[in-house]
Design an enzyme around this catalytic site. Structure first.
Site, PDB file in Angstrom:
ATOM      1  N   SER A  38      43.195  91.382  32.223  1.00  0.00           N
ATOM      2  CA  SER A  38      43.479  89.953  32.044  1.00  0.00           C
ATOM      3  C   SER A  38      44.132  89.361  33.297  1.00  0.00           C
ATOM      4  CB  SER A  38      44.359  89.775  30.801  1.00  0.00           C
ATOM      5  OG  SER A  38      44.406  88.429  30.389  1.00  0.00           O
ATOM      6  N   ASP A 185      38.997  89.508  26.172  1.00  0.00           N
ATOM      7  CA  ASP A 185      40.194  89.993  26.873  1.00  0.00           C
ATOM      8  C   ASP A 185      40.357  91.507  26.767  1.00  0.00           C
ATOM      9  OD1 ASP A 185      42.910  90.496  27.656  1.00  0.00           O
ATOM     10  OD2 ASP A 185      43.347  88.388  27.280  1.00  0.00           O
TER      11      ASP A 185
END
Length: 297
Positions: A38, A185
Protein backbone atom coordinates in the site's frame (compact mmCIF):
# COMPACT_ATOMS: atom_id res chain seq x y z
CA UNK A 1 26.43 -0.14 5.09
CA UNK A 2 24.07 -1.67 2.54
CA UNK A 3 20.66 -2.86 3.75
CA UNK A 4 17.30 -4.02 2.42
CA UNK A 5 14.17 -2.23 3.61
CA UNK A 6 10.50 -3.14 3.99
CA UNK A 7 7.71 -0.60 4.56
CA UNK A 8 4.26 -1.31 5.97
CA UNK A 9 0.95 0.03 4.75
CA UNK A 10 -0.76 2.90 6.49
CA UNK A 11 -2.40 5.19 3.94
CA UNK A 12 -1.80 8.90 4.49
CA UNK A 13 0.03 8.11 7.73
CA UNK A 14 2.99 7.26 5.49
CA UNK A 15 4.27 10.80 6.00
CA UNK A 16 5.99 9.28 9.02
CA UNK A 17 8.21 7.32 6.62
CA UNK A 18 9.78 10.60 5.47
CA UNK A 19 11.20 11.24 8.93
CA UNK A 20 12.49 7.67 9.14
CA UNK A 21 14.22 8.02 5.76
CA UNK A 22 16.00 11.16 6.93
CA UNK A 23 17.36 9.26 9.91
CA UNK A 24 18.40 6.32 7.72
CA UNK A 25 20.37 8.62 5.42
CA UNK A 26 22.02 10.39 8.36
CA UNK A 27 23.17 6.98 9.60
CA UNK A 28 24.70 6.47 6.12
CA UNK A 29 22.69 3.32 5.49
CA UNK A 30 22.42 2.56 1.78
CA UNK A 31 19.12 0.93 0.84
CA UNK A 32 19.42 -1.71 -1.88
CA UNK A 33 16.31 -3.88 -2.29
CA UNK A 34 12.94 -2.53 -1.17
CA UNK A 35 9.45 -3.92 -0.62
CA UNK A 36 6.18 -2.64 0.69
CA UNK A 37 2.43 -2.79 0.90
CA UNK A 38 0.00 0.00 0.00
CA UNK A 39 1.50 3.37 1.03
CA UNK A 40 4.70 1.52 1.93
CA UNK A 41 4.86 0.31 -1.66
CA UNK A 42 4.72 3.92 -2.88
CA UNK A 43 7.71 4.83 -0.74
CA UNK A 44 9.51 1.65 -1.80
CA UNK A 45 9.02 2.46 -5.49
CA UNK A 46 10.44 5.96 -5.04
CA UNK A 47 13.52 4.52 -3.33
CA UNK A 48 13.89 1.93 -6.08
CA UNK A 49 13.75 4.77 -8.60
CA UNK A 50 16.67 6.46 -6.87
CA UNK A 51 14.87 9.21 -4.96
CA UNK A 52 16.64 10.42 -1.84
CA UNK A 53 15.05 11.62 1.38
CA UNK A 54 15.06 15.32 0.45
CA UNK A 55 13.43 14.63 -2.91
CA UNK A 56 10.69 12.47 -1.39
CA UNK A 57 10.13 15.09 1.29
CA UNK A 58 9.70 17.77 -1.38
CA UNK A 59 7.32 15.62 -3.42
CA UNK A 60 5.05 15.00 -0.45
CA UNK A 61 5.23 18.57 0.84
CA UNK A 62 4.05 19.89 -2.51
CA UNK A 63 1.32 17.26 -2.79
CA UNK A 64 -2.36 18.07 -2.35
CA UNK A 65 -3.80 14.74 -1.22
CA UNK A 66 -7.33 15.80 -2.10
CA UNK A 67 -6.51 15.67 -5.80
CA UNK A 68 -6.47 11.87 -5.51
CA UNK A 69 -10.19 11.89 -4.70
CA UNK A 70 -11.46 11.29 -8.24
CA UNK A 71 -15.05 10.05 -8.25
CA UNK A 72 -16.71 9.29 -11.61
CA UNK A 73 -18.10 12.39 -13.35
CA UNK A 74 -21.67 11.27 -12.67
CA UNK A 75 -21.01 11.27 -8.92
CA UNK A 76 -19.98 14.93 -9.09
CA UNK A 77 -23.25 15.90 -10.74
CA UNK A 78 -25.45 13.50 -8.78
CA UNK A 79 -23.80 12.80 -5.39
CA UNK A 80 -26.24 10.03 -4.46
CA UNK A 81 -24.93 7.91 -7.36
CA UNK A 82 -21.74 7.22 -5.41
CA UNK A 83 -23.64 4.39 -3.74
CA UNK A 84 -24.37 3.01 -7.19
CA UNK A 85 -20.67 2.95 -7.99
CA UNK A 86 -19.85 1.54 -4.56
CA UNK A 87 -22.20 -1.38 -5.19
CA UNK A 88 -21.39 -2.12 -8.84
CA UNK A 89 -17.80 -0.85 -9.13
CA UNK A 90 -16.84 -1.77 -5.54
CA UNK A 91 -15.44 1.66 -4.76
CA UNK A 92 -16.19 5.38 -4.57
CA UNK A 93 -13.03 6.78 -6.21
CA UNK A 94 -11.37 5.58 -9.41
CA UNK A 95 -7.78 5.93 -8.18
CA UNK A 96 -6.63 6.95 -11.66
CA UNK A 97 -5.10 10.22 -10.46
CA UNK A 98 -3.09 8.38 -7.80
CA UNK A 99 -1.68 6.02 -10.42
CA UNK A 100 -0.95 8.89 -12.83
CA UNK A 101 0.90 10.83 -10.14
CA UNK A 102 3.02 7.82 -9.21
CA UNK A 103 3.79 7.20 -12.89
CA UNK A 104 4.87 10.81 -13.37
CA UNK A 105 7.30 10.67 -10.45
CA UNK A 106 8.81 7.35 -11.56
CA UNK A 107 9.16 8.49 -15.17
CA UNK A 108 11.27 11.42 -13.99
CA UNK A 109 13.83 8.81 -12.91
CA UNK A 110 13.41 6.73 -16.10
CA UNK A 111 11.58 3.99 -14.22
CA UNK A 112 8.47 2.57 -15.87
CA UNK A 113 8.40 -1.22 -15.80
CA UNK A 114 10.14 -3.89 -13.74
CA UNK A 115 12.64 -4.48 -16.55
CA UNK A 116 14.10 -1.05 -15.66
CA UNK A 117 15.22 -2.43 -12.28
CA UNK A 118 17.73 -5.01 -11.14
CA UNK A 119 15.89 -8.33 -10.66
CA UNK A 120 14.39 -8.60 -7.19
CA UNK A 121 15.05 -4.99 -6.19
CA UNK A 122 11.37 -4.06 -5.76
CA UNK A 123 8.58 -6.26 -4.48
CA UNK A 124 4.97 -5.11 -4.15
CA UNK A 125 2.28 -7.01 -2.23
CA UNK A 126 -1.34 -7.11 -3.44
CA UNK A 127 -4.41 -9.17 -2.55
CA UNK A 128 -6.21 -11.20 -5.22
CA UNK A 129 -9.81 -11.61 -4.04
CA UNK A 130 -10.79 -13.82 -6.98
CA UNK A 131 -8.04 -16.36 -6.37
CA UNK A 132 -8.19 -15.83 -2.62
CA UNK A 133 -4.46 -15.38 -2.22
CA UNK A 134 -1.67 -12.93 -1.58
CA UNK A 135 0.37 -12.01 -4.65
CA UNK A 136 3.89 -10.56 -4.80
CA UNK A 137 4.57 -8.45 -7.88
CA UNK A 138 6.55 -9.08 -10.04
CA UNK A 139 7.39 -12.55 -8.68
CA UNK A 140 3.95 -14.15 -9.06
CA UNK A 141 2.75 -12.55 -12.30
CA UNK A 142 3.89 -15.32 -14.64
CA UNK A 143 2.63 -18.28 -12.61
CA UNK A 144 -0.70 -16.78 -11.59
CA UNK A 145 -1.67 -14.77 -14.66
CA UNK A 146 0.68 -15.67 -17.49
CA UNK A 147 1.91 -12.05 -17.54
CA UNK A 148 5.52 -11.22 -18.39
CA UNK A 149 6.74 -9.56 -15.16
CA UNK A 150 9.52 -7.61 -16.87
CA UNK A 151 7.16 -5.32 -18.74
CA UNK A 152 4.51 -4.84 -16.09
CA UNK A 153 4.03 -1.13 -15.19
CA UNK A 154 5.35 -0.38 -11.70
CA UNK A 155 2.81 2.41 -11.17
CA UNK A 156 -0.01 -0.04 -11.86
CA UNK A 157 1.39 -2.49 -9.30
CA UNK A 158 1.62 0.29 -6.69
CA UNK A 159 -1.90 1.52 -7.42
CA UNK A 160 -3.26 -2.01 -6.97
CA UNK A 161 -1.41 -2.44 -3.68
CA UNK A 162 -2.85 0.88 -2.45
CA UNK A 163 -6.42 0.03 -3.47
CA UNK A 164 -8.09 0.41 -0.07
CA UNK A 165 -11.31 -1.67 -0.33
CA UNK A 166 -14.52 0.28 -1.01
CA UNK A 167 -12.57 3.55 -1.06
CA UNK A 168 -10.76 3.03 -4.37
CA UNK A 169 -12.27 0.89 -7.11
CA UNK A 170 -10.30 -2.35 -7.37
CA UNK A 171 -8.12 -3.07 -10.37
CA UNK A 172 -8.54 -6.19 -12.49
CA UNK A 173 -5.90 -8.51 -13.88
CA UNK A 174 -6.49 -10.91 -16.77
CA UNK A 175 -5.56 -14.42 -15.77
CA UNK A 176 -5.18 -17.88 -17.24
CA UNK A 177 -8.98 -18.32 -17.19
CA UNK A 178 -11.59 -16.22 -18.96
CA UNK A 179 -12.42 -14.32 -15.79
CA UNK A 180 -10.33 -11.42 -14.54
CA UNK A 181 -9.02 -11.26 -10.96
CA UNK A 182 -10.17 -8.52 -8.61
CA UNK A 183 -7.07 -6.96 -6.99
CA UNK A 184 -7.18 -4.84 -3.82
CA UNK A 185 -4.95 -3.45 -1.08
CA UNK A 186 -2.09 -5.79 -0.20
CA UNK A 187 -2.65 -4.90 3.45
CA UNK A 188 -5.68 -7.16 3.48
CA UNK A 189 -3.36 -10.17 3.64
CA UNK A 190 0.04 -8.77 4.55
CA UNK A 191 0.34 -5.18 5.70
CA UNK A 192 4.00 -5.59 6.62
CA UNK A 193 5.77 -8.11 4.32
CA UNK A 194 8.99 -8.35 6.29
CA UNK A 195 9.26 -11.96 5.16
CA UNK A 196 9.54 -11.14 1.46
CA UNK A 197 13.36 -11.02 1.27
CA UNK A 198 14.10 -14.03 3.46
CA UNK A 199 15.60 -16.94 1.57
CA UNK A 200 14.34 -19.71 3.84
CA UNK A 201 17.75 -20.43 5.31
CA UNK A 202 17.85 -17.45 7.71
CA UNK A 203 20.98 -16.26 5.91
CA UNK A 204 20.35 -12.93 4.26
CA UNK A 205 22.76 -11.14 1.94
CA UNK A 206 22.48 -7.97 4.03
CA UNK A 207 20.54 -6.72 7.07
CA UNK A 208 16.79 -6.28 6.56
CA UNK A 209 15.29 -3.19 8.19
CA UNK A 210 11.53 -3.00 8.65
CA UNK A 211 9.63 0.27 9.15
CA UNK A 212 6.15 -0.28 10.54
CA UNK A 213 3.41 2.21 11.31
CA UNK A 214 1.59 1.27 14.51
CA UNK A 215 -1.71 2.50 15.88
CA UNK A 216 -0.13 2.17 19.29
CA UNK A 217 3.45 1.74 20.34
CA UNK A 218 2.26 -1.14 22.50
CA UNK A 219 0.62 -2.83 19.54
CA UNK A 220 -2.74 -2.79 17.85
CA UNK A 221 -4.85 -5.01 20.08
CA UNK A 222 -6.89 -2.24 21.62
CA UNK A 223 -10.66 -2.51 21.81
CA UNK A 224 -12.42 -0.80 18.88
CA UNK A 225 -15.57 1.30 19.17
CA UNK A 226 -17.99 -0.22 16.65
CA UNK A 227 -21.13 1.91 16.29
CA UNK A 228 -22.33 1.13 12.77
CA UNK A 229 -21.71 -0.94 9.64
CA UNK A 230 -18.84 1.30 8.47
CA UNK A 231 -17.09 0.99 11.83
CA UNK A 232 -17.52 -2.77 11.62
CA UNK A 233 -15.98 -2.87 8.14
CA UNK A 234 -12.94 -0.87 9.23
CA UNK A 235 -12.55 -3.09 12.30
CA UNK A 236 -12.86 -6.19 10.13
CA UNK A 237 -10.31 -4.95 7.61
CA UNK A 238 -7.94 -3.86 10.38
CA UNK A 239 -8.18 -7.23 12.11
CA UNK A 240 -7.59 -9.20 8.91
CA UNK A 241 -4.58 -7.22 7.77
CA UNK A 242 -2.90 -7.48 11.17
CA UNK A 243 -3.42 -11.20 11.72
CA UNK A 244 -0.74 -12.55 9.37
CA UNK A 245 1.90 -9.98 10.22
CA UNK A 246 1.36 -10.10 13.99
CA UNK A 247 1.98 -13.83 13.95
CA UNK A 248 5.07 -13.44 11.79
CA UNK A 249 6.54 -10.58 13.80
CA UNK A 250 6.15 -12.56 17.00
CA UNK A 251 8.45 -15.18 15.50
CA UNK A 252 10.93 -12.79 13.93
CA UNK A 253 13.57 -10.54 15.37
CA UNK A 254 11.80 -7.43 16.58
CA UNK A 255 15.14 -5.70 16.91
CA UNK A 256 15.11 -5.24 13.12
CA UNK A 257 11.87 -3.22 13.05
CA UNK A 258 11.32 0.49 13.62
CA UNK A 259 7.83 0.83 15.14
CA UNK A 260 6.34 4.29 14.59
CA UNK A 261 3.20 5.18 16.60
CA UNK A 262 0.63 7.04 14.49
CA UNK A 263 -2.44 7.33 16.70
CA UNK A 264 -5.33 9.56 15.75
CA UNK A 265 -4.78 9.69 11.98
CA UNK A 266 -7.17 7.89 9.64
CA UNK A 267 -5.77 5.75 6.83
CA UNK A 268 -7.90 7.55 4.23
CA UNK A 269 -7.92 11.01 5.80
CA UNK A 270 -7.04 12.96 2.65
CA UNK A 271 -7.78 16.23 4.47
CA UNK A 272 -4.58 16.13 6.53
CA UNK A 273 -3.44 19.49 7.85
CA UNK A 274 0.15 20.65 7.44
CA UNK A 275 0.54 20.44 11.20
CA UNK A 276 -0.48 16.78 11.21
CA UNK A 277 1.91 16.01 8.35
CA UNK A 278 4.76 17.69 10.23
CA UNK A 279 3.91 15.78 13.40
CA UNK A 280 3.98 12.48 11.50
CA UNK A 281 7.35 13.30 9.95
CA UNK A 282 8.74 14.39 13.31
CA UNK A 283 7.52 11.20 15.00
CA UNK A 284 9.07 9.06 12.27
CA UNK A 285 12.38 10.86 12.63
CA UNK A 286 12.54 10.62 16.43
CA UNK A 287 11.59 6.93 16.53
CA UNK A 288 14.11 6.06 13.83
CA UNK A 289 16.86 8.10 15.50
CA UNK A 290 16.27 6.26 18.76
CA UNK A 291 16.19 2.85 17.09
CA UNK A 292 19.18 3.29 14.79
CA UNK A 293 21.52 4.27 17.63
CA UNK A 294 21.89 0.56 18.37
CA UNK A 295 21.11 -1.05 15.01
CA UNK A 296 22.18 -3.43 13.71
CA UNK A 297 22.88 -5.40 16.85
Amino acid sequence: MKIDAVFSGGGVKAYAFVGALESIEEKKLQIERVAGTSAGAIVASFLAAGYRYEEINSLLNELDLKKFLDPPALSKMLPFTKWFFLYFQLGIYKGDKLEQWIQQQLTKKNLNTFTDLKPGYLKVVVSDLSLGKMVVIPDDLQNNYGIDPNYFPIAKAIRMSAGFPYFFMPKKLPGKSQKKSIIVDGGLLSNFPLWVFENGENKNNRPILGVKLNESIKGQHQQKNIRNAFDMFHALFSTMKQAHDARYISKSQKNNIIFIPVEGVGTTDFQLTNETKENLISTGKSRADEFLKYWPK
